[in-house]
Enzyme design. Structure first.
Site, PDB file in Angstrom:
ATOM      1  N   HIS A  10       0.883  -1.169  -0.004  1.00 46.39           N
ATOM      2  CA  HIS A  10       0.058   0.037   0.138  1.00 46.39           C
ATOM      3  C   HIS A  10       0.704   1.254   0.037  1.00 46.39           C
ATOM      4  CE1 HIS A  10       1.116   0.036   4.167  1.00 46.39           C
ATOM      5  NE2 HIS A  10       0.562   1.266   4.178  1.00 46.39           N
TER       6      HIS A  10
HETATM    7  C1  UD1 Z   1      -1.820   5.768   6.103  1.00 45.22           C
HETATM    8  C2  UD1 Z   1      -0.577   6.048   6.828  1.00 45.22           C
HETATM    9  C3  UD1 Z   1       0.390   4.878   6.878  1.00 45.22           C
HETATM   10  C4  UD1 Z   1      -0.192   3.751   7.165  1.00 45.22           C
HETATM   11  C5  UD1 Z   1      -1.503   3.353   6.315  1.00 45.22           C
HETATM   12  C6  UD1 Z   1      -1.878   1.908   6.778  1.00 45.22           C
HETATM   13  C7  UD1 Z   1      -0.159   8.365   6.710  1.00 45.22           C
HETATM   14  C8  UD1 Z   1       0.833   9.313   5.953  1.00 45.22           C
HETATM   15  N1  UD1 Z   1      -0.146   7.236   6.141  1.00 45.22           N
HETATM   16  O1  UD1 Z   1      -1.726   5.463   4.594  1.00 45.22           O
HETATM   17  O2  UD1 Z   1       1.524   5.121   7.377  1.00 45.22           O
HETATM   18  O3  UD1 Z   1       0.824   2.404   6.600  1.00 45.22           O
HETATM   19  O4  UD1 Z   1      -2.325   4.434   6.503  1.00 45.22           O
HETATM   20  O5  UD1 Z   1      -3.292   1.773   6.111  1.00 45.22           O
HETATM   21  O6  UD1 Z   1      -0.687   8.752   7.691  1.00 45.22           O
HETATM   22  N2  UD1 Z   1      -8.966   5.159   1.867  1.00 45.22           N
HETATM   23  C9  UD1 Z   1     -10.260   4.596   1.968  1.00 45.22           C
HETATM   24  N3  UD1 Z   1     -10.838   4.054   3.009  1.00 45.22           N
HETATM   25  C10 UD1 Z   1     -10.300   4.455   4.402  1.00 45.22           C
HETATM   26  C11 UD1 Z   1      -9.161   5.116   4.388  1.00 45.22           C
HETATM   27  C12 UD1 Z   1      -8.406   5.454   3.107  1.00 45.22           C
HETATM   28  O7  UD1 Z   1     -10.855   4.274   0.820  1.00 45.22           O
HETATM   29  O8  UD1 Z   1     -10.906   4.001   5.224  1.00 45.22           O
HETATM   30  C13 UD1 Z   1      -8.442   5.371   0.555  1.00 45.22           C
HETATM   31  C14 UD1 Z   1      -8.814   6.779   0.047  1.00 45.22           C
HETATM   32  O9  UD1 Z   1      -8.760   6.564  -1.233  1.00 45.22           O
HETATM   33  C15 UD1 Z   1      -7.619   7.449   0.737  1.00 45.22           C
HETATM   34  C16 UD1 Z   1      -6.459   6.665   0.651  1.00 45.22           C
HETATM   35  O10 UD1 Z   1      -7.101   5.301   0.759  1.00 45.22           O
HETATM   36  O11 UD1 Z   1      -7.238   8.760  -0.334  1.00 45.22           O
HETATM   37  C17 UD1 Z   1      -5.175   6.954   1.348  1.00 45.22           C
HETATM   38  O12 UD1 Z   1      -5.677   6.975   2.556  1.00 45.22           O
HETATM   39  P1  UD1 Z   1      -4.661   7.887   3.647  1.00 45.22           P
HETATM   40  O13 UD1 Z   1      -5.193   7.712   4.975  1.00 45.22           O
HETATM   41  O14 UD1 Z   1      -4.318   9.114   3.035  1.00 45.22           O
HETATM   42  O15 UD1 Z   1      -3.368   7.140   3.526  1.00 45.22           O
HETATM   43  P2  UD1 Z   1      -3.058   5.338   3.557  1.00 45.22           P
HETATM   44  O16 UD1 Z   1      -2.503   5.431   2.357  1.00 45.22           O
HETATM   45  O17 UD1 Z   1      -4.137   4.897   4.220  1.00 45.22           O
END
Ligand code: UD1
Length: 363
Positions: free
Chosen positions: A207
């Site tokens: 991821h």
């Molecule tokens: C975040 C953390 C990362 C961790 C990861 C675990 C930061 C900078 N990164 O990354 O360190 O390893 O979580 O999962 O804080 N999304 C969904 N549903 C959700 C959450 C996210 O669909 O419940 C999708 C959205 O498209 C979003 C993308 O995932 O834009 C990224 O989510 P985000 O919270 O920005 O960062 P992660 O990649 O999950």
């Protein structure tokens, strides 16, 4: 004494659970102890959040900021604006943050500017790679925190080198491993997804933006994974970000069409740990999974150029291979050919880290 505990994203929940429990036990004797749990809402899908609260019996958060997804600046800013209001209303004596996600850093900055003390659990981890958003979050959080709880002596040394006063650093152990040790028997007893047998499959998680956001990198990683899947079925519980990219790059249909790669929705804690426990090996770019596999004694192949958790490579089961498909293939084939090395569990990853942390905070 009032403590405000913060969790925001999937990897935070297993770290906060044993701290909540240790506080609950102490609250039975200490009537003037007030503990609030705040969820920033950084992760919000039931599969990324609610399932962990249920599996780990974490009480429902007292406050949910509901910030959701966005760019780094948007997400960080939304957390800061909403968290400032909570801090001004609740006036906690301490804010406790865990890990290295955007919520961790945003709440630390906000609390410190209001003169509220901050404790950081999992302090001092360093990848020395500023292209990782988590590294920026770790540096900002650690420079501001008043008490820094570390998981291993390497983290202590990193903090001392950066000039953190030694009396602020406490080598507490690993609260994520507290959770693992508490729940692993329950996880191991769960049935495996149909058609899988213990020891007869590999687990894949992927991821990191650096791996999944670029078409060429993602295609080349899946080139190696396909070759591995030709020898052993690969089970792939996929992060929503990764599914989005696979779709965008036209790879999703191909992967869904591969018999030996089984794409799953994100799993909650117990089914995921159950899967890892019974797997032959794990291929990952996660941080926490490097530690969980070390404790479970499962070989871990980490598809990143660096790790903030070097102890898992030094004494655990972790092998850092970067993103070169040849190295990934070679490392996986070596595991399948039985070439594994002896490993051991780091000091103080013993199931009592959260108790040490709560004792230190109450002292
Ligand atoms: C975040 C953390 C990362 C961790 C990861 C675990 C930061 C900078 N990164 O990354 O360190 O390893 O979580 O999962 O804080 N999304 C969904 N549903 C959700 C959450 C996210 O669909 O419940 C999708 C959205 O498209 C979003 C993308 O995932 O834009 C990224 O989510 P985000 O919270 O920005 O960062 P992660 O990649 O999950």
């Amino acid at each position: 004494m009032k403590f405000l505990l913060v969790a925001g994203a999937r990897p935070n929940f297993m770290k906060i659970a044993p701290i909540m429990e240790a506080f609950r036990k102490r609250r039975e004797d200490l009537k003037n102890l007030d503990v609030l749990l705040l969820h920033t809402g950084q992760h919000y899908d039931p599969k990324m959040s609610d399932g962990f609260f249920e599996d780990l019996h974490i009480p429902q958060p007292d406050i949910n900021l509901g910030v959701g997804s966005g760019t780094h600046a948007q997400q960080t800013a939304r957390v800061m604006i909403a968290f400032e209001e909570v801090c001004m209303r609740e006036r906690p004596d301490w804010v406790l943050v865990v890990g290295d996600v955007n919520s961790t850093m945003a709440c630390t900055i906000t609390a410190k500017k209001l003169g509220i003390r901050v404790a950081h659990v999992e302090a001092g981890l360093r990848s020395w790679d500023m292209s990782m958003p988590e590294e920026i979050n770790r540096l900002c959080t650690d420079v501001l925190a008043d008490l820094l709880f570390t998981t291993d002596p390497i983290a202590d040394a990193n903090l001392r080198r950066e000039g953190v006063a030694p009396e602020k650093i406490r080598f507490a152990g690993n609260t994520m491993i507290d959770t693992l040790l508490l729940h692993m028997d329950r996880a191991r007893a769960l049935p495996l997804p149909g058609g899988l047998r213990a020891g007869g499959f590999a687990v894949l998680t992927l991821h990191r933006p650096g791996n999944v956001d670029h078409r060429q990198t993602l295609c080349s990683l899946f080139g190696a994974i396909r070759d591995i899947a030709a020898r052993i079925p690969v089970v792939f519980p996929a992060h929503p970000r990764t599914v989005g990219r696979l779709k965008e790059f036209g790879l999703l249909d191909q992967i869904q069409g591969e018999n030996s790669i089984r794409l799953l929705d994100p799993l909650s804690y117990l089914p995921f740990i159950g899967l890892v426990t019974h797997s032959r090996m794990v291929l990952t770019d996660s941080g926490g999974i490097q530690e969980e596999t070390t404790v479970l004694g499962v070989p871990c192949i980490t598809m990143r150029p660096n790790t903030e958790r070097p102890i898992t490579c030094e004494i655990g089961t972790n092998i850092l291979v970067g993103t070169d498909p040849d190295r990934i293939r070679a490392a996986a084939m070596a595991v399948l050919d039985g070439q594994t090395r002896p490993s051991s569990i780091p000091e103080r990853w013993d199931g009592h880290a959260a108790e040490r942390i709560v004792d230190a905070l109450l002292a």
